[in-house]
Design an enzyme around this catalytic site. Structure first.
Site, PDB file in Angstrom:
ATOM      1  N   GLY A  24      46.529  26.121 -28.509  1.00 20.76           N
ATOM      2  CA  GLY A  24      46.541  27.099 -27.428  1.00 20.76           C
ATOM      3  C   GLY A  24      47.654  26.833 -26.456  1.00 20.76           C
ATOM      4  O   GLY A  24      48.489  25.938 -26.658  1.00 20.76           O
ATOM      5  N   ASP A 140      41.122  34.172 -18.208  1.00 20.33           N
ATOM      6  CA  ASP A 140      41.755  34.474 -19.500  1.00 20.33           C
ATOM      7  C   ASP A 140      40.705  34.929 -20.510  1.00 20.33           C
ATOM      8  O   ASP A 140      40.668  34.441 -21.635  1.00 20.33           O
ATOM      9  CB  ASP A 140      42.514  33.253 -20.018  1.00 20.33           C
ATOM     10  CG  ASP A 140      43.559  33.634 -21.081  1.00 20.33           C
ATOM     11  OD1 ASP A 140      43.966  34.815 -21.120  1.00 20.33           O
ATOM     12  OD2 ASP A 140      43.955  32.758 -21.860  1.00 20.33           O
TER      13      ASP A 140
END
Length: 558
Positions: A24, A140
């Site tokens: 990520g 997010d």
């Protein structure tokens, strides 16, 4: 250290690393084995920057992530077990969710039904309420940051860019973190972000999961930023009864979005099979606060789980019960496979297969506002629909003025002799699937004639030129970072050297610039008869590790 001649990477003296699960924006996630408690866990290794200042900034953000998640106890928020420093790196040891992320699930099996999406939405809403009650924002929320357990339930994860409300911001000046297509417009302007911003992201996620298409997907980060700030969302008919919920959550004004309680009631009705989610009044008209404000109550229950702050319990002023997740009856029931549409991103999420997030979330993640800030959003008296009405009215007046000018300049559209009107051009439209595992593919059933106007428009789907390592993307191809990772193959495998790997390419006899990078749309006039051909930007000898397909609409006007 070694054991029996085999290399074993041991973290913190107890966590034995296995295979990599994903990568990520903040770090790399590994499958690991906790030797002390004899259980499998996930270990997130923080990305290390080259200079000390950047490293410490990332270190503080990782500590923030760990503290944020650790103080939330909720069945649909990933659990944090430990924090370990090893080899000058920070490792966050978390619950292992051995299942795909929601974006991967949709990419592989197609969009979810409205009822299934609503059930997952209820679980995520409960998770967000718990996060907000802990005084934090997720920042997010998107399909790639939602993992699915084997029983089909959802787990909100990847708090890598979360920030506590009562602490200083850890983002660099002029930098925004998150996926643009799922970021609330107030996060792209000077307005203050709060819990309604996470609810906006939840609305975008619900629309994307139920349709396979993100509501603000665009070919470039700049276009996506403009769309989020100014444009109305594109919500396909497939979302069905979820449409009013999504539209309400995606209101440009945070105060006009419904409260979490209202959204929860509407989602429950859809999850129970209702075609009408019920009224969705904005929160400010109801006089209610969103969870997570400093005056909000901090206790909440969800499926028997109590939210507490393990390190620093907040002062409770009044009890508050949040929306309970909808019970899932059995594993997910996917619909027929449906390709996803999307744009690139820099952030991924671990999956059971070890691949990064597919195109629902592959949008640019870091925006330098100093280099190109969006203009201030209009602050009219009403929501986005009022502004849209004024824009439509202005456009209509402009078209009318142009038509009048053309009339008085050139006269009416008649030939003047027989009074016959000009015959409209003949147009034929077809849908074409372009496979990533094949070379040039014909996009027209019959040859194009000289003078024909040809338009190719991307409709849906994703693909990748390296299924083992790179995420699925749309017609714009892989982002620059992923394209650079394949630099060794540029000379031998790129069809169009100027375009990134995975870009949709087209060619037509006699056209200058063949092969042409189509991206989302391509229009040209044929200068000779011929056949239109399309393909992925990857040469024929390099297609063995490709996967996926795009669907395009080809319109030919004679």
């Amino acid at each position: 250290m070694t054991s029996g001649g085999d290399d074993i990477r041991l973290i913190g003296g107890r966590y034995q690393l296995g295979n990599r699960l994903g990568r990520g924006g903040m770090g790399t996630v590994w499958r690991a084995y906790d030797q002390m408690l004899a259980r499998e866990v996930a270990a997130k290794e923080l990305n290390v920057a080259s200079d000390d200042r950047e490293y410490h900034r990332r270190l503080r953000r990782a500590l923030r992530e760990a503290r944020t998640v650790a103080r939330v106890r909720h069945p649909h928020v990933v659990g944090v077990h430990d924090l370990v420093e090893h080899d000058d790196r920070l490792w966050i040891v978390m619950e292992l969710v051995d299942g795909p992320n929601l974006a991967r699930q949709v990419a592989d099996d197609g969009p979810l039904t409205a009822r299934r999406t609503a059930a997952l939405g209820l679980q995520l809403l409960g998770a967000l309420e718990a996060v907000h009650a802990a005084g934090a924002l997720h920042r997010d929320v998107k399909p790639a940051n939602v993992l699915l357990r084997r029983d089909g339930s959802a787990v909100l994860t990847d708090f890598g860019i979360a920030a506590l409300e009562d602490d200083e911001s850890l983002t660099t000046a002029g930098e925004l973190l998150g996926s643009i297509g799922y970021m609330a417009p107030e996060r792209l302007t000077t307005e203050e972000a709060g819990p309604p911003s996470d609810l906006w992201s939840l609305g975008a996620t619900l629309s994307a999961v139920a349709s396979g298409v993100a509501p603000f997907q665009r070919a470039t980060g700049a276009a996506a930023l403009h769309a989020v700030t100014f444009a109305e969302p594109e919500i396909p008919e497939r979302v069905g009864p979820l449409r009013p919920i999504v539209e309400a959550l995606l209101d440009k004004s945070p105060g006009q979005r419904p409260s979490a309680a209202t959204v929860g009631a509407a989602l429950r009705r859809v999850a129970d099979g209702a075609e009408d989610p019920g009224p969705l009044p904005p929160a400010d008209l109801r006089g209610t606060d969103f969870p997570g404000t400093r005056t909000d109550a901090a206790t909440a229950t969800d499926a028997g789980a109590t939210r507490t702050d393990a390190a620093d319990p907040p002062t409770l002023t009044a009890p508050r019960t949040v929306t309970a997740p909808h019970t899932l009856t059995g594993p997910p029931t996917p619909t027929a496979p449906h390709p996803l549409a999307g744009s690139p991103t820099l952030a991924g999420t671990p999956t059971s297969a070890g691949s990064s997030a597919p195109a629902l979330d592959r949008e640019p993640t870091v925006v330098d506002q100093a280099a190109g800030s969006p203009p201030p959003r209009p602050r009219g008296p009403g929501p986005g629909r009022a502004r849209a009405w004024w824009w439509t009215a202005g456009a209509a007046l402009a078209v009318a003025a142009l038509a009048a000018a053309l009339f008085f300049t050139f006269g009416p559209p008649f030939d003047g002799d027989g009074g016959d009107t000009a015959q409209p051009p003949a147009t034929r439209t077809s849908k074409v699937t372009v496979d990533a595992t094949r070379g040039w593919q014909s996009a027209t059933g019959t040859p194009v004639q000289k003078g024909d106007e040809v338009t190719v428009r991307y409709t849906s789907g994703t693909w990748t030129v390296d299924s083992a390592n790179l995420p699925f993307v749309g017609p714009g191809g892989h982002i620059a970072v992923d394209d650079q990772s394949l630099r060794f193959a540029w000379k031998d495998c790129k069809v169009n050297a100027a375009a990134t790997f995975g870009a949709l390419l087209g060619r037509y006899p006699g056209n200058p610039g063949n092969p042409h990078a189509v991206h989302r749309a391509w229009h040209f006039q044929a200068t000779r008869p011929g056949t239109l051909q399309l393909r992925v930007n990857d040469r024929d000898g390099c297609l063995d590790d490709n996967k996926g397909a795009l669907t395009v609409t080809v319109q030919i006007t004679h």
